[in-house]
Design a protein around this motif. Structure first.
Motif, PDB file in Angstrom:
ATOM      1  N   LEU A 209       0.826  -1.205   0.000  1.00 41.73           N
ATOM      2  CA  LEU A 209       0.000   0.000   0.000  1.00 41.73           C
ATOM      3  C   LEU A 209       0.862   1.259   0.000  1.00 41.73           C
ATOM      4  N   ASP A 210       1.995   1.198   0.647  1.00 40.84           N
ATOM      5  CA  ASP A 210       2.875   2.362   0.747  1.00 40.84           C
ATOM      6  C   ASP A 210       3.743   2.552  -0.490  1.00 40.84           C
ATOM      7  N   SER A 211       3.676   1.615  -1.423  1.00 42.89           N
ATOM      8  CA  SER A 211       4.531   1.667  -2.611  1.00 42.89           C
ATOM      9  C   SER A 211       3.795   2.332  -3.774  1.00 42.89           C
ATOM     10  N   ASP A 212       4.549   2.621  -4.834  1.00 44.54           N
ATOM     11  CA  ASP A 212       3.923   3.181  -6.034  1.00 44.54           C
ATOM     12  C   ASP A 212       3.337   2.101  -6.929  1.00 44.54           C
ATOM     13  N   ARG A 213       3.383   0.840  -6.496  1.00 44.44           N
ATOM     14  CA  ARG A 213       2.851  -0.277  -7.274  1.00 44.44           C
ATOM     15  C   ARG A 213       1.398  -0.596  -6.921  1.00 44.44           C
ATOM     16  N   ALA A 214       0.882   0.013  -5.875  1.00 42.42           N
ATOM     17  CA  ALA A 214      -0.447  -0.339  -5.384  1.00 42.42           C
ATOM     18  C   ALA A 214      -1.541   0.129  -6.341  1.00 42.42           C
ATOM     19  N   HIS A 215      -2.447  -0.765  -6.686  1.00 43.30           N
ATOM     20  CA  HIS A 215      -3.627  -0.427  -7.489  1.00 43.30           C
ATOM     21  C   HIS A 215      -4.763  -0.151  -6.495  1.00 43.30           C
ATOM     22  N   LEU A 216      -4.921   1.107  -6.158  1.00 35.68           N
ATOM     23  CA  LEU A 216      -5.707   1.480  -4.991  1.00 35.68           C
ATOM     24  C   LEU A 216      -7.190   1.173  -5.129  1.00 35.68           C
ATOM     25  N   SER A 217      -7.739   1.252  -6.332  1.00 41.48           N
ATOM     26  CA  SER A 217      -9.184   1.057  -6.465  1.00 41.48           C
ATOM     27  C   SER A 217      -9.593  -0.388  -6.185  1.00 41.48           C
ATOM     28  N   HIS A 218      -8.676  -1.334  -6.324  1.00 39.81           N
ATOM     29  CA  HIS A 218      -8.978  -2.745  -6.043  1.00 39.81           C
ATOM     30  C   HIS A 218      -8.370  -3.216  -4.715  1.00 39.81           C
ATOM     31  N   PHE A 219      -7.546  -2.395  -4.103  1.00 40.76           N
ATOM     32  CA  PHE A 219      -6.737  -2.836  -2.965  1.00 40.76           C
ATOM     33  C   PHE A 219      -7.588  -3.367  -1.799  1.00 40.76           C
TER      34      PHE A 219
ATOM     35  N   SER B  53     -11.105 -12.739 -11.512  1.00 38.36           N
ATOM     36  CA  SER B  53      -9.919 -11.999 -11.961  1.00 38.36           C
ATOM     37  C   SER B  53      -9.060 -11.572 -10.782  1.00 38.36           C
ATOM     38  N   LEU B  54      -9.692 -11.136  -9.696  1.00 35.84           N
ATOM     39  CA  LEU B  54      -8.946 -10.769  -8.495  1.00 35.84           C
ATOM     40  C   LEU B  54      -8.247 -11.989  -7.900  1.00 35.84           C
ATOM     41  N   MET B  55      -8.918 -13.123  -7.906  1.00 39.11           N
ATOM     42  CA  MET B  55      -8.309 -14.343  -7.382  1.00 39.11           C
ATOM     43  C   MET B  55      -7.075 -14.742  -8.190  1.00 39.11           C
ATOM     44  N   GLU B  56      -7.127 -14.491  -9.472  1.00 35.66           N
ATOM     45  CA  GLU B  56      -6.016 -14.877 -10.337  1.00 35.66           C
ATOM     46  C   GLU B  56      -4.846 -13.905 -10.245  1.00 35.66           C
ATOM     47  N   ALA B  57      -5.135 -12.599 -10.216  1.00 36.82           N
ATOM     48  CA  ALA B  57      -4.064 -11.593 -10.299  1.00 36.82           C
ATOM     49  C   ALA B  57      -3.668 -11.015  -8.952  1.00 36.82           C
ATOM     50  N   SER B  58      -4.510 -11.153  -7.928  1.00 37.43           N
ATOM     51  CA  SER B  58      -4.246 -10.645  -6.591  1.00 37.43           C
ATOM     52  C   SER B  58      -3.950  -9.142  -6.639  1.00 37.43           C
ATOM     53  N   PHE B  59      -2.906  -8.702  -5.934  1.00 38.43           N
ATOM     54  CA  PHE B  59      -2.597  -7.274  -5.867  1.00 38.43           C
ATOM     55  C   PHE B  59      -2.134  -6.712  -7.214  1.00 38.43           C
ATOM     56  N   GLY B  60      -1.863  -7.575  -8.167  1.00 41.38           N
ATOM     57  CA  GLY B  60      -1.427  -7.115  -9.478  1.00 41.38           C
ATOM     58  C   GLY B  60      -2.572  -6.731 -10.404  1.00 41.38           C
ATOM     59  N   PHE B  61      -3.817  -6.941  -9.987  1.00 38.91           N
ATOM     60  CA  PHE B  61      -4.953  -6.636 -10.868  1.00 38.91           C
ATOM     61  C   PHE B  61      -5.084  -5.130 -11.054  1.00 38.91           C
ATOM     62  N   SER B  62      -5.160  -4.675 -12.307  1.00 40.45           N
ATOM     63  CA  SER B  62      -5.142  -3.237 -12.579  1.00 40.45           C
ATOM     64  C   SER B  62      -6.184  -2.787 -13.597  1.00 40.45           C
ATOM     65  N   GLU B  63      -7.053  -3.701 -14.034  1.00 41.03           N
ATOM     66  CA  GLU B  63      -8.018  -3.328 -15.066  1.00 41.03           C
ATOM     67  C   GLU B  63      -9.096  -2.392 -14.509  1.00 41.03           C
ATOM     68  N   LYS B  64      -9.652  -1.581 -15.380  1.00 37.40           N
ATOM     69  CA  LYS B  64     -10.728  -0.673 -14.983  1.00 37.40           C
ATOM     70  C   LYS B  64     -12.028  -1.464 -14.873  1.00 37.40           C
ATOM     71  N   ILE B  65     -12.708  -1.302 -13.754  1.00 34.98           N
ATOM     72  CA  ILE B  65     -13.941  -2.036 -13.466  1.00 34.98           C
ATOM     73  C   ILE B  65     -15.028  -1.034 -13.087  1.00 34.98           C
ATOM     74  N   SER B  66     -16.245  -1.330 -13.474  1.00 28.53           N
ATOM     75  CA  SER B  66     -17.363  -0.458 -13.130  1.00 28.53           C
ATOM     76  C   SER B  66     -17.445  -0.253 -11.609  1.00 28.53           C
ATOM     77  N   PRO B  67     -17.619   0.983 -11.163  1.00 26.97           N
ATOM     78  CA  PRO B  67     -17.713   1.237  -9.715  1.00 26.97           C
ATOM     79  C   PRO B  67     -18.816   0.442  -9.031  1.00 26.97           C
ATOM     80  N   ILE B  68     -19.903   0.163  -9.721  1.00 25.81           N
ATOM     81  CA  ILE B  68     -20.999  -0.572  -9.096  1.00 25.81           C
ATOM     82  C   ILE B  68     -20.573  -1.977  -8.706  1.00 25.81           C
ATOM     83  N   TYR B  69     -19.725  -2.612  -9.529  1.00 28.85           N
ATOM     84  CA  TYR B  69     -19.265  -3.962  -9.199  1.00 28.85           C
ATOM     85  C   TYR B  69     -18.287  -3.936  -8.019  1.00 28.85           C
ATOM     86  N   LYS B  70     -17.436  -2.916  -7.985  1.00 28.46           N
ATOM     87  CA  LYS B  70     -16.506  -2.790  -6.860  1.00 28.46           C
ATOM     88  C   LYS B  70     -17.264  -2.571  -5.553  1.00 28.46           C
TER      89      LYS B  70
END
Length: 230
Positions: A125-135, A180-197
């Motif tokens: 989370l403290d790194s620049d690698r974090a994909h915050l919208s899915h974190f 997709s989250l199960m497969e990619a874990s913290f590496g998932f970066s695709e844009k997803i509809s806010p309603i699904y999140k």
């Protein structure tokens, strides 16, 4: 006896005029409560920075069997945060993670693997690698593995929750997102509809409540829901 350990701050409450009682999830002893005297006095107020939620610490503590409140002999930062305190989104996610931790473990609960996961998640989370919208979602998903109730796949996750949630017309898209989250874990970066999140976050909070047998109010979630609109 004195014990050296690493720890992650969960929360603190004020005690008296200048002291605090702080909950710390330690690697060696599990969740412990410590009384820290005088830390809120004007001359030592900078020491409160050690006891903010999700701060990573190196500690030397007194460990006395049978005592509910222990004391800290020495404390220093394990790794100072570079981004979390200065980024509103990261700070909000950190508060959520600390709240999840506080509701997931009880005093004395000891799990070194879970501790190692938490420490790595804080660093991520403290790194620049974090994909915050899915974190937050990935944190809940990965954390469930160490707490003993990981979903096998998206189908089993929704089957378990169906008596509570009912059937949704958006179910297939949500399942695809979760897989997709199960497969990619913290590496998932695709844009997803806010309603699904938003919906998947709510489902995971229900899932945690069911397995931990808690039905709390989540103080940090409303801010997260707003942040996950992007």
């Amino acid at each position: 006896m004195l014990q050296k350990t690493r720890g992650i701050v969960v929360s603190f409450i004020k005690y008296g005029d200048t002291s605090v009682i702080v909950k710390i999830f330690t690697r060696e002893m599990g969740l412990r409560s410590y009384i820290v005297n005088g830390v809120r006095s004007s001359s030592r107020s900078n020491k409160m920075a050690f006891y903010q939620p999700l701060t990573l610490l190196e500690l030397v503590v007194y460990e006395k069997e049978g005592k509910n409140l222990q004391r800290i002999s020495e404390v220093k930062l394990l790794r100072p945060h570079q981004r979390i305190p200065f980024d509103f989104v990261r700070s909000a996610v950190a508060m959520f993670m600390a709240e999840v931790l506080g509701k997931s473990v009880v005093e004395g609960y000891h799990n070194e693997s879970y501790y190692d996961f938490l420490e790595a998640a804080v660093d991520q989370l403290d790194s620049d690698r974090a994909h915050l919208s899915h974190f937050p979602l990935v944190f809940l998903l990965e954390g469930s593995k160490f707490l003993g109730f990981p979903p096998e796949d998206a189908d089993s996750f929704y089957e378990e929750l169906e008596p509570i949630l009912g059937v949704s017309s958006q179910l297939q898209a949500e399942k695809q997102y979760l897989n997709s989250l199960m497969e990619a874990s913290f590496g998932f970066s695709e844009k997803i509809s806010p309603i699904y999140k938003k919906r998947l976050l709510d489902h995971f909070l229900t899932y945690y409540a069911k397995h931990l047998e808690i039905y709390p109010e989540w103080k940090s979630v409303e801010v997260l829901r707003q942040l996950m609109q992007g």
